[in-house]
Design an enzyme around this catalytic site. Sequence first.
Site, short mmCIF file in Angstrom:
data_model
loop_
_atom_site.label_atom_id
_atom_site.label_comp_id
_atom_site.label_asym_id
_atom_site.label_seq_id
_atom_site.Cartn_x
_atom_site.Cartn_y
_atom_site.Cartn_z
N GLU A 105 -3.31 41.88 -76.87
CA GLU A 105 -2.51 42.08 -78.09
C GLU A 105 -3.38 42.01 -79.34
OE1 GLU A 105 0.36 39.03 -76.78
OE2 GLU A 105 1.88 40.58 -77.06
N GLU A 125 2.05 38.50 -68.77
CA GLU A 125 2.98 37.43 -69.18
C GLU A 125 4.16 37.30 -68.22
OE1 GLU A 125 1.45 39.49 -71.20
OE2 GLU A 125 0.90 38.51 -73.08
N1 3HC Z 1 -4.73 29.73 -71.22
C1 3HC Z 1 -5.32 28.56 -70.90
N2 3HC Z 1 -6.11 28.40 -69.82
C2 3HC Z 1 -6.30 29.46 -69.05
C3 3HC Z 1 -5.72 30.70 -69.33
C4 3HC Z 1 -4.92 30.82 -70.48
N3 3HC Z 1 -4.37 31.97 -70.84
N4 3HC Z 1 -6.09 31.57 -68.35
C5 3HC Z 1 -6.88 30.89 -67.51
N5 3HC Z 1 -7.02 29.62 -67.93
C6 3HC Z 1 -7.83 28.57 -67.33
C7 3HC Z 1 -7.34 28.14 -65.97
O1 3HC Z 1 -6.36 27.16 -66.07
C8 3HC Z 1 -8.62 27.62 -65.36
O2 3HC Z 1 -8.85 26.36 -65.91
P1 3HC Z 1 -9.60 25.23 -65.08
O3 3HC Z 1 -10.97 25.76 -64.77
O4 3HC Z 1 -9.57 24.05 -65.97
O5 3HC Z 1 -8.78 25.07 -63.84
C9 3HC Z 1 -9.69 28.55 -65.90
O6 3HC Z 1 -9.10 29.15 -67.06
C10 3HC Z 1 -10.14 29.62 -64.97
O7 3HC Z 1 -8.99 30.26 -64.45
P2 3HC Z 1 -9.01 30.88 -63.00
O8 3HC Z 1 -9.37 29.83 -62.00
O9 3HC Z 1 -7.72 31.59 -62.82
O10 3HC Z 1 -10.24 31.89 -63.11
P3 3HC Z 1 -10.37 33.38 -62.64
O11 3HC Z 1 -11.71 33.81 -63.10
O12 3HC Z 1 -10.02 33.49 -61.20
O13 3HC Z 1 -9.25 34.20 -63.45
C11 3HC Z 1 -7.96 34.94 -65.33
C12 3HC Z 1 -9.30 34.33 -64.84
C13 3HC Z 1 -7.83 36.35 -64.79
C14 3HC Z 1 -7.98 34.94 -66.84
C15 3HC Z 1 -6.80 34.09 -64.78
O14 3HC Z 1 -7.04 32.75 -65.10
C16 3HC Z 1 -5.47 34.48 -65.33
O15 3HC Z 1 -4.84 35.37 -64.82
N6 3HC Z 1 -5.03 33.75 -66.37
C17 3HC Z 1 -3.73 33.96 -66.95
C18 3HC Z 1 -3.76 35.10 -67.91
C19 3HC Z 1 -2.43 35.20 -68.59
O16 3HC Z 1 -1.38 35.05 -68.00
N7 3HC Z 1 -2.50 35.48 -69.87
C20 3HC Z 1 -1.30 35.59 -70.66
C21 3HC Z 1 -1.10 34.29 -71.33
S1 3HC Z 1 0.44 34.24 -72.13
C22 3HC Z 1 0.19 35.08 -73.56
O17 3HC Z 1 -0.87 35.58 -73.82
C23 3HC Z 1 1.36 35.09 -74.46
C24 3HC Z 1 1.23 36.08 -75.55
O18 3HC Z 1 1.77 37.31 -75.15
C25 3HC Z 1 1.97 35.60 -76.77
#
Ligand code: 3HC
Length: 692
Positions: A105, A125
């Site tokens: 975004e 999301e």
């Molecule tokens: N916020 C905070 N922490 C996050 C995060 C996020 N968005 N995404 C990942 N992390 C953290 C995980 O908790 C993990 O922390 P840890 O090492 O302390 O356990 C670390 O990052 C690594 O995560 P993964 O083990 O999942 O690492 P990968 O390399 O396998 O994957 C990733 C990375 C693809 C970014 C995966 O973590 C993921 O899919 N994350 C979620 C992404 C997501 O859903 N984003 C949308 C957030 S909501 C949003 O943006 C709202 C907006 O529209 C207003």
Amino acid sequence: MTAEYQVNGAVAIITLNNPPVNGLGLSTRTAVVEGVRKALADDAVKAIVLTGAGKAFSGGADIKEFNSPSAFAEPSLHTLINVVEGASKPVIAAIHTVCMGGGLELALGCHYRVAAIGAQIALPEVKLGILPGAGGTQRLPRVVGLELALNMIVSGTPVASEKLAKTALFNKIIEGDLMEGALAFAASIADARPLPKVRDIKVDYPNYEAFLQFSRNTVKAMSGPYPAPLKCVEAVAASVTKKFDDGIKFERDLFIELVQTTESKALRHAFFGERAASKIPDVPADTPVRSIKSAAVIGAGTMGGGIAMNFVNAGIPVMLLETKQEALDKGIATIRKNYENTMKKGKLTQEKFDQRVGMISGTLNYADIGQADIVVEAVFEDMGVKETVFKKLDEVMKQGAILASNTSTLDVDQIASFTKRPQDVIGTHFFSPANVMKLLEIVRGKATAKDVLATTLALSKKIKKTGVVSGVCDGFIGNRMIEQYSRQAGFLIEEGALPEQVDKAVEKFGFAMGPFRMGDLAGNDIGWYIRKRRYLEKPEITYSKTADLLCELGRYGQKTGAGWYDYKAGDRKAYPSALVNDMIIKHSADIGVERRKISDQEIIERLVYSLVNEAAHILEEGIAMRASDIDMVYLTGYGFPVFRGGPMFYADTVGLPNVLMTMEKLAKGRHGDAWKPAPLLVKLAAEGKTFN
Ligand code: 3HC
Ligand code: NAI
């Protein structure tokens, strides 16, 4: 600093730096806004490049912040994006590795976007039960089109940057060094005006109403108990039907509504629960791991075959060991057949099939497996048999090999004592079918070495399982809890319910399967075998006799064509059995129980709270390290509804004092002794605290 600022010639570079994935928490948002303002104030700066340090451009909004006021504190993500979009100098997003959620975004608010090949682009999301809340549903359709945007937003699935090269999302896909390419691109557009803004693009989709209606119908039919997917469609629809600013407001209202739902809270809990499970306080993340390049599996039965497939799927060759050639051939043939079925479904190419089958070998001779890096024992659930196997393994396995047992109930410490290397012994409790089920309970014995635990956790990730560590006790986390649940299920049918009512109530609650259909699938003889052992070892524990009576009739479940239900040949559908129901009713009369009408609510309370109470003991005893580990066991291994977050999370949402009150009421009924509350539950309820 959670974002760095530097100037390179006429270009300011702002680098998000908030490990692990540059989540856009308050401090990062603040730092980027400051960076943009600084660049705008510097006359020498003609353009701004925005990028991310480390392994992500940005993983999106900081999910950890969602439950705190800083999530909405200024500068909010909206404010940040407005600052970027409204900048009087061009802002270019230089995207690599991961660009998701709020990260995408933010990039959409930039005037230009360049990306490295292979960057994963997503608005995921929906997987957290929310929708993109910072303009994603309004801006993505404007650059990739209504249809693709809707698919990406409703599924949350990442798309590789190069696959989006032809859309207006990217101005350039950069093959070489990303920053070099971004700086060259910045120089080429530095003076171009007016600055392009995604908000100014019109979504052009003829006959969009028909498309949106079709999407609503399809998504509604597929989204089950989750409200988010349909709201995603509504928000995307606003990108065509509303003016940009109205669409943004509409999206924001839906976002705020969804973020407060229990479904979203449960999904976020599961997201963090899965990651927390791999963290062991006394085994730091940098603990050296042993190399696992080859594996052996003892016993090629139901579990052994599935376990072997996990290794092969991850590229680890495996040798199966059996006592008889016939059993070995049968086990390997079953694996082959499974892969053939996957190939028939078009999910495996002939080449991959050949590769996988080529990685499996068999033997009757222990000497052949001695060089394997890990051996998993999956023989009969009998301590005598386990003793024979582990003594043999101790003789033949090379030093440093991990000796794992797939036992579902037996004492891993005792198993380890059959060897002279208890530090190398660990429990790896797979769930049936082992090649499908996500859960791997990793049982840490009292002597298990830290590097053995770290290696097994890393291996669980490699074979795509959710590894959850359990201490040693009868049944570990999952089966110890399920025993209480099964006992209640037995009492319920003794007191007035019938298997189909119990199953229906539980399935309506959201479980994949009720206890009786589950028993028929897994084999009722397994529980019978365990109960017979319990009758001798712990005669004080009471069980309903109905399950024993069923097994005495030879009704073990689907494998014998009859169980709690009747089955037709070649059909897995469960048909209520008049014979079984009569048997249950007669049994109630025989033991002098007057059957009564039992409500679905009582069924759910008794089954779910029996899990919760046992789990509280497990937590208190340190068998599980954290409540979320217990939730992960139930979400990934026992079909507990994900939208309820697991038994502990569910109890938290009901309120522990309410759970306790119901249990006190149940304690006054039949088998009331089963409802003695765990001290931890009493304590937390009194302190107004929760498990998680
Ligand atoms: N916020 C905070 N922490 C996050 C995060 C996020 N968005 N995404 C990942 N992390 C953290 C995980 O908790 C993990 O922390 P840890 O090492 O302390 O356990 C670390 O990052 C690594 O995560 P993964 O083990 O999942 O690492 P990968 O390399 O396998 O994957 C990733 C990375 C693809 C970014 C995966 O973590 C993921 O899919 N994350 C979620 C992404 C997501 O859903 N984003 C949308 C957030 S909501 C949003 O943006 C709202 C907006 O529209 C207003
Ligand atoms: P199974 O009966 O299907 O297979 C056991 C296999 O081990 C048989 O093929 C048998 O020939 C072989 N075997 C027996 N003794 C042996 C020996 N000394 N050396 C080599 N092979 C030997 O049993 P299943 O269901 O696969 O269970 C195996 C283990 O997995 C048990 O400990 C069980 O408790 C556990 N388990 C079972 C689950 C299930 O749903 N079936 C789930 C999780 C764990």
